[in-house]
Write a protein that holds these residues in place. Structure first.
Motif, PDB file in Angstrom:
ATOM      1  N   ALA A   1       0.824  -1.210   0.000  1.00  0.00           N
ATOM      2  CA  ALA A   1       0.000   0.000   0.000  1.00  0.00           C
ATOM      3  C   ALA A   1       0.861   1.264   0.000  1.00  0.00           C
ATOM      4  N   ALA A   2       1.990   1.225   0.737  1.00  0.00           N
ATOM      5  CA  ALA A   2       2.881   2.386   0.796  1.00  0.00           C
ATOM      6  C   ALA A   2       3.494   2.701  -0.559  1.00  0.00           C
ATOM      7  N   PHE A   3       3.614   1.699  -1.426  1.00  0.00           N
ATOM      8  CA  PHE A   3       4.127   1.918  -2.781  1.00  0.00           C
ATOM      9  C   PHE A   3       3.003   2.215  -3.765  1.00  0.00           C
ATOM     10  N   ALA A   4       1.898   1.472  -3.675  1.00  0.00           N
ATOM     11  CA  ALA A   4       0.838   1.557  -4.682  1.00  0.00           C
ATOM     12  C   ALA A   4       0.063   2.865  -4.618  1.00  0.00           C
ATOM     13  N   VAL A   5      -0.219   3.363  -3.420  1.00  0.00           N
ATOM     14  CA  VAL A   5      -0.991   4.608  -3.308  1.00  0.00           C
ATOM     15  C   VAL A   5      -0.235   5.793  -3.917  1.00  0.00           C
ATOM     16  N   PRO A   6       1.028   6.063  -3.525  1.00  0.00           N
ATOM     17  CA  PRO A   6       1.752   7.180  -4.167  1.00  0.00           C
ATOM     18  C   PRO A   6       1.955   6.967  -5.666  1.00  0.00           C
ATOM     19  N   ALA A   7       2.195   5.726  -6.089  1.00  0.00           N
ATOM     20  CA  ALA A   7       2.423   5.460  -7.512  1.00  0.00           C
ATOM     21  C   ALA A   7       1.205   5.839  -8.340  1.00  0.00           C
ATOM     22  N   ASN A   8       0.026   5.469  -7.892  1.00  0.00           N
ATOM     23  CA  ASN A   8      -1.183   5.811  -8.633  1.00  0.00           C
ATOM     24  C   ASN A   8      -1.506   7.299  -8.548  1.00  0.00           C
ATOM     25  N   LEU A   9      -1.248   7.918  -7.391  1.00  0.00           N
ATOM     26  CA  LEU A   9      -1.468   9.360  -7.267  1.00  0.00           C
ATOM     27  C   LEU A   9      -0.554  10.129  -8.220  1.00  0.00           C
ATOM     28  N   VAL A  10       0.709   9.724  -8.298  1.00  0.00           N
ATOM     29  CA  VAL A  10       1.652  10.371  -9.222  1.00  0.00           C
ATOM     30  C   VAL A  10       1.179  10.215 -10.663  1.00  0.00           C
ATOM     31  N   ALA A  11       0.731   9.012 -11.021  1.00  0.00           N
ATOM     32  CA  ALA A  11       0.242   8.776 -12.384  1.00  0.00           C
ATOM     33  C   ALA A  11      -0.964   9.653 -12.690  1.00  0.00           C
TER      34      ALA A  11
ATOM     35  N   TYR B   1      -8.395   7.334 -20.689  1.00  0.00           N
ATOM     36  CA  TYR B   1      -8.370   5.923 -20.304  1.00  0.00           C
ATOM     37  C   TYR B   1      -7.312   5.664 -19.230  1.00  0.00           C
ATOM     38  N   LEU B   2      -6.115   6.204 -19.420  1.00  0.00           N
ATOM     39  CA  LEU B   2      -5.035   5.946 -18.472  1.00  0.00           C
ATOM     40  C   LEU B   2      -5.324   6.558 -17.103  1.00  0.00           C
ATOM     41  N   VAL B   3      -5.906   7.769 -17.081  1.00  0.00           N
ATOM     42  CA  VAL B   3      -6.253   8.396 -15.808  1.00  0.00           C
ATOM     43  C   VAL B   3      -7.349   7.591 -15.105  1.00  0.00           C
ATOM     44  N   SER B   4      -8.365   7.186 -15.849  1.00  0.00           N
ATOM     45  CA  SER B   4      -9.455   6.406 -15.237  1.00  0.00           C
ATOM     46  C   SER B   4      -8.937   5.072 -14.703  1.00  0.00           C
ATOM     47  N   MET B   5      -7.998   4.448 -15.416  1.00  0.00           N
ATOM     48  CA  MET B   5      -7.416   3.194 -14.936  1.00  0.00           C
ATOM     49  C   MET B   5      -6.626   3.421 -13.657  1.00  0.00           C
ATOM     50  N   ALA B   6      -5.890   4.540 -13.587  1.00  0.00           N
ATOM     51  CA  ALA B   6      -5.126   4.845 -12.377  1.00  0.00           C
ATOM     52  C   ALA B   6      -6.046   5.111 -11.196  1.00  0.00           C
ATOM     53  N   VAL B   7      -7.164   5.808 -11.436  1.00  0.00           N
ATOM     54  CA  VAL B   7      -8.121   6.087 -10.359  1.00  0.00           C
ATOM     55  C   VAL B   7      -8.751   4.792  -9.851  1.00  0.00           C
ATOM     56  N   SER B   8      -9.173   3.923 -10.765  1.00  0.00           N
ATOM     57  CA  SER B   8      -9.776   2.650 -10.345  1.00  0.00           C
ATOM     58  C   SER B   8      -8.757   1.769  -9.625  1.00  0.00           C
ATOM     59  N   ASP B   9      -7.503   1.778 -10.087  1.00  0.00           N
ATOM     60  CA  ASP B   9      -6.454   1.014  -9.397  1.00  0.00           C
ATOM     61  C   ASP B   9      -6.236   1.539  -7.984  1.00  0.00           C
ATOM     62  N   LEU B  10      -6.264   2.865  -7.836  1.00  0.00           N
ATOM     63  CA  LEU B  10      -6.108   3.467  -6.512  1.00  0.00           C
ATOM     64  C   LEU B  10      -7.255   3.044  -5.596  1.00  0.00           C
ATOM     65  N   LEU B  11      -8.473   3.003  -6.132  1.00  0.00           N
ATOM     66  CA  LEU B  11      -9.626   2.580  -5.328  1.00  0.00           C
ATOM     67  C   LEU B  11      -9.523   1.117  -4.930  1.00  0.00           C
ATOM     68  N   VAL B  12      -8.959   0.281  -5.808  1.00  0.00           N
ATOM     69  CA  VAL B  12      -8.747  -1.129  -5.450  1.00  0.00           C
ATOM     70  C   VAL B  12      -7.792  -1.235  -4.273  1.00  0.00           C
ATOM     71  N   VAL B  13      -6.716  -0.457  -4.311  1.00  0.00           N
ATOM     72  CA  VAL B  13      -5.746  -0.486  -3.217  1.00  0.00           C
ATOM     73  C   VAL B  13      -6.400  -0.038  -1.905  1.00  0.00           C
ATOM     74  N   ILE B  14      -7.209   1.027  -1.981  1.00  0.00           N
ATOM     75  CA  ILE B  14      -7.848   1.556  -0.775  1.00  0.00           C
ATOM     76  C   ILE B  14      -8.852   0.556  -0.205  1.00  0.00           C
ATOM     77  N   THR B  15      -9.700  -0.004  -1.058  1.00  0.00           N
ATOM     78  CA  THR B  15     -10.768  -0.884  -0.565  1.00  0.00           C
ATOM     79  C   THR B  15     -10.281  -2.296  -0.264  1.00  0.00           C
ATOM     80  N   ALA B  16      -9.576  -2.912  -1.234  1.00  0.00           N
ATOM     81  CA  ALA B  16      -9.190  -4.319  -1.072  1.00  0.00           C
ATOM     82  C   ALA B  16      -8.005  -4.497  -0.146  1.00  0.00           C
ATOM     83  N   VAL B  17      -7.055  -3.576  -0.197  1.00  0.00           N
ATOM     84  CA  VAL B  17      -5.829  -3.733   0.597  1.00  0.00           C
ATOM     85  C   VAL B  17      -5.957  -3.051   1.959  1.00  0.00           C
ATOM     86  N   ILE B  18      -6.283  -1.753   1.950  1.00  0.00           N
ATOM     87  CA  ILE B  18      -6.289  -0.992   3.211  1.00  0.00           C
ATOM     88  C   ILE B  18      -7.520  -1.318   4.058  1.00  0.00           C
ATOM     89  N   LEU B  19      -8.714  -1.208   3.452  1.00  0.00           N
ATOM     90  CA  LEU B  19      -9.941  -1.402   4.225  1.00  0.00           C
ATOM     91  C   LEU B  19     -10.257  -2.869   4.494  1.00  0.00           C
TER      92      LEU B  19
END
Length: 326
Positions: free
Chosen positions: A18-28, A46-64
């Motif tokens: 999570a410490a790597f994935a959240v900043p990586a997607n925010l930077v993208a 498309y690339l921005v929407s994919m980065a946003v959805s990936d960030l939400l996966v990290v937040i919901t599936a990994v963090i929450l």
């Protein structure tokens, strides 16, 4: 929703991830949104929407889900309502991430293989409509997941934890829903991405051969063809994104088929000596990695993205230097 497993390996792995994935997607998201990477608005959306959805996966599936389940086993998300909502959000963000990858792959397939349809389909308006449709459908499709759970304990009229209803294993309706869920994610996207990539590569190779013949290029010449170079850049970005998706999801897909046709149920608990547990958890871990690899792909394949990333890294130091001078 996959129940989080315990153990020192997972207690270390998921926070680091999570410490790597959240900043990586925010930077993208920030860099791509600025529109300075030399990409069309259609591709950028498309690339921005994919980065946003990936960030939400990290937040919901990994963090929450996983980190919360390991470190904060009692919280408001432990209530049956809280974990049911988390399940819906997790599945929605997962499906959005997967199908946006399919939509991007199809968009590049049309742009490269169907020149007559390119101007009508590969534009900003169509991309926005496709993205909105994918996200809305992903949410609506996963609303039934909220009703899939029941409380594990009821203490003082408070419902705690989530347990899958017994009807889920006996009802024909739930069985059909689960089969549909597995087909739509990840089996059908897996097949579509593989086929679209194969067709795109075949079309590019055929077009390059035809262009060389028309240009009368001999073996001894070493001239560069701008059209061929553009095709190469497009195929590198496309294959990097969709290829990494296929490689990181293949273990998960193998486990899905194993459970359906051999095991009959998912492995419960933690046992590092059991091959089923290793296969299952490896599939989940690799699947989640697909949510943070795109930023690395942009850095490796897009020169202008690297330049913007360097500017972002240097900017705080330049600001400190200017403030110190003043």
């Amino acid at each position: 929703m996959h129940n989080p497993v315990t153990g020192p390996v997972f207690a270390i792995y998921y926070p680091v991830f999570a410490a790597f994935a959240v900043p990586a997607n925010l930077v993208a998201i920030v860099i791509l949104s600025r529109g300075r990477c030399g990409l069309s608005r259609c591709i950028t959306l498309y690339l921005v929407s994919m980065a946003v959805s990936d960030l939400l996966v990290v937040i919901t599936a990994v963090i929450l889900n996983r980190i919360r389940g390991i470190y904060f086993q009692l919280s408001f998300l432990t209530h049956t309502t809280g974990c049911s909502i988390t399940a819906v959000l997790t599945y929605t963000s997962r499906d959005s991430s997967v199908w946006l990858t399919v939509a991007f792959t199809f968009d590049r397939f049309v742009a490269i293989c169907w020149q007559k349809l390119k101007n009508k389909y590969c534009n900003e308006k169509t991309a926005a409509a496709v993205i909105g449709t994918v996200c809305a459908f992903s949410f609506l499709r996963n609303i039934p997941c909220y009703f899939m759970y029941e409380p594990l304990y009821i203490i003082g009229n408070v419902h705690w934890f989530c347990s899958i209803r017994s009807a889920f294993y006996t009802s024909t309706g739930w069985a059909a829903y689960e089969w549909l869920d597995r087909i739509l994610t990840p089996c059908l996207p897996f097949l579509l991405i593989f086929v679209l990539n194969a067709l795109t590569i075949r079309s590019i190779l055929a077009a390059n051969r035809a262009r060389r013949r028309l240009c009368g290029k001999s073996k001894g010449e070493n001239r560069s063809d701008p059209e061929v170079e553009n095709r190469k850049k497009s195929i590198v970005l496309l294959l990097s994104i969709s290829g990494s998706f296929l490689m990181l999801w293949v273990t998960y897909v193998v486990n899905v088929f194993y459970v359906r046709f051999a095991s009959g149920s998912y492995f419960a608990g933690s046992n590092f000596n059991d091959p089923r547990f290793i296969l299952q958890e490896s599939g989940y871990m690799l699947q989640l990695w697909s949510c943070c690899t795109n930023t690395c792909i942009y850095v490796g394949t897009q020169r202008k993205f690297r330049e913007e990333l360097k500017k972002a890294v240097i900017y705080p130091f330049d600001l400190i230097r200017k403030l110190s001078k003043n």
